[in-house]
Scaffold this motif. Sequence first.
Motif, PDB file in Angstrom:
ATOM      1  N   ALA A   7       0.734  -0.750   0.058  1.00 58.80           N
ATOM      2  CA  ALA A   7       0.019   0.147  -0.010  1.00 58.80           C
ATOM      3  C   ALA A   7       0.966   0.915  -0.097  1.00 58.80           C
ATOM      4  O   ALA A   7       1.260   2.024   0.907  1.00 58.80           O
ATOM      5  N   MET A  10      -1.795   6.685   2.599  1.00 59.60           N
ATOM      6  CA  MET A  10      -2.221   7.183   3.166  1.00 59.60           C
ATOM      7  C   MET A  10      -3.700   8.147   3.011  1.00 59.60           C
ATOM      8  O   MET A  10      -4.069   8.606   4.446  1.00 59.60           O
ATOM      9  N   ARG A  13      -9.177   7.948   2.907  1.00 52.75           N
ATOM     10  CA  ARG A  13      -9.768   6.927   3.647  1.00 52.75           C
ATOM     11  C   ARG A  13     -10.370   5.393   2.893  1.00 52.75           C
ATOM     12  O   ARG A  13     -10.222   3.951   3.206  1.00 52.75           O
ATOM     13  N   ILE A  15      -8.485   3.731   0.995  1.00 48.73           N
ATOM     14  CA  ILE A  15      -7.434   2.459   1.357  1.00 48.73           C
ATOM     15  C   ILE A  15      -7.491   1.763   2.153  1.00 48.73           C
ATOM     16  O   ILE A  15      -7.545   0.462   1.864  1.00 48.73           O
ATOM     17  N   TYR A  16      -8.657   2.214   3.118  1.00 45.76           N
ATOM     18  CA  TYR A  16      -8.793   0.539   4.206  1.00 45.76           C
ATOM     19  C   TYR A  16      -9.716  -0.425   3.216  1.00 45.76           C
ATOM     20  O   TYR A  16      -9.334  -1.162   3.576  1.00 45.76           O
ATOM     21  N   THR A  19      -7.308  -2.404   1.229  1.00 49.52           N
ATOM     22  CA  THR A  19      -6.412  -3.220   1.577  1.00 49.52           C
ATOM     23  C   THR A  19      -7.631  -4.598   2.417  1.00 49.52           C
ATOM     24  O   THR A  19      -7.013  -5.866   2.144  1.00 49.52           O
ATOM     25  N   GLN A  20      -8.529  -4.076   2.390  1.00 48.74           N
ATOM     26  CA  GLN A  20      -9.228  -4.847   3.324  1.00 48.74           C
ATOM     27  C   GLN A  20     -10.337  -6.333   2.286  1.00 48.74           C
ATOM     28  O   GLN A  20     -10.181  -7.627   2.291  1.00 48.74           O
ATOM     29  N   TYR A  32       3.675  -1.104   3.989  1.00 51.50           N
ATOM     30  CA  TYR A  32       2.712  -0.375   3.707  1.00 51.50           C
ATOM     31  C   TYR A  32       4.145   1.052   3.522  1.00 51.50           C
ATOM     32  O   TYR A  32       4.548   0.760   4.680  1.00 51.50           O
ATOM     33  N   THR A  34       3.921   5.345   3.415  1.00 52.77           N
ATOM     34  CA  THR A  34       3.339   7.149   3.615  1.00 52.77           C
ATOM     35  C   THR A  34       4.282   7.917   3.486  1.00 52.77           C
ATOM     36  O   THR A  34       5.375   7.660   4.946  1.00 52.77           O
ATOM     37  N   TYR A  44      -5.863   3.307   9.517  1.00 54.12           N
ATOM     38  CA  TYR A  44      -5.625   2.567   8.755  1.00 54.12           C
ATOM     39  C   TYR A  44      -4.739   1.379   9.939  1.00 54.12           C
ATOM     40  O   TYR A  44      -4.736   0.602   9.827  1.00 54.12           O
ATOM     41  N   ARG A  47      -6.625  -0.857  11.836  1.00 57.93           N
ATOM     42  CA  ARG A  47      -7.421  -1.735  11.193  1.00 57.93           C
ATOM     43  C   ARG A  47      -6.729  -2.698  10.786  1.00 57.93           C
ATOM     44  O   ARG A  47      -6.850  -3.933  11.160  1.00 57.93           O
TER      45      ARG A  47
END
Length: 335
Positions: A7, A10, A13, A15-16, A19-20, A32, A34, A44, A47
């Motif tokens: 990833a 960031m 959002r 990106i949540y 990724t999930q 990741y 950033t 992030y 989570r």
Amino acid sequence: MTVKFVALGMDHRHIYGMTQNMLDNSAECLGYWTDGTPQPLNGYIRRFPNITRFATLDAALNCGADLALIACKPFERSRLSILAMRHRMDVMIDKPGCITRAQLNDLQECVAATDQIWSINFSERFEVPAVTHASELVAAGAIGRVVHTAGLGPHRLNQNTRPDWFFDRASYGGILTDIGCHQIDQFLHFSDSEDAEVTHAFVANYANPAFPGLQDFGELCLRSENATGSIRVDWFTPDALPTWGDGRLTILGTEGYIELRKYIDVGGADGTDHVVLVNGERVEKINAASAALPYFPRLIQDIRNRTDTAMKQSHCFKVMDLALRAQEIAEKAAQ
């Protein structure tokens, strides 16, 4: 083959969900990277506490991943995409995938040169089960031939949490480029159109004079050989609404219509993903929350097999071409 991803960025959002959904489809995250500490970073980490951070961008680019998920600042997305593709990674990028015509041209040249996949995660289609169900209904002929779509993309401004770049036109690309690309994608998808003409485009700042670079309202109209479409996007979601926006899509066919109340059904049923179907035999509201999200497993198979099933590369480029064209028309008219 387990698809491995990294990833990058960031700053949004989205990106949540990116990724999930990849993790849910058995992909492996190698880490990741950033720049700095953008606002979504803490979310992030909460989570995904077991995903480690790369110390440098160079380390992330050389970690051996097959795929890069990119949700950095919009004006940086094309640069990171090209870096990733030159490091032999495919790319899933947050919308907008790019914000200028020059960036789009550079991306097209890079894809042609590297044969990598550059795919925009249009989350208002790919992460919404209601859209999956509507696509199945349309494909089955439930409303005949699609002749028009009307897409609404309202968003909550959340002014106090936004970074400075959010209010800078040169950084986010304008409202039709940024948000309108979602609805353009859905128009082309549901009308089975490969191209379209922008027949009208308009942007304005109606309620935020303190931020002259912000466009808080936009609208556009499209016409293809198959259908016409109308689109409205804005930053006017009221505080009382218990979600970020009452996103809706109406699909008109020659034998009926479908309405998607994606995130909330005000005054109606609880939950998300409400599909209203009306045709010659059926008048019903369908709970589509359990429908699948096929974009993510299909992208994994495309990475493995070098195929083009999640979203045609030509479609991805055409959406951004039309979004940029609409933005250009709207801003030229405003001068």
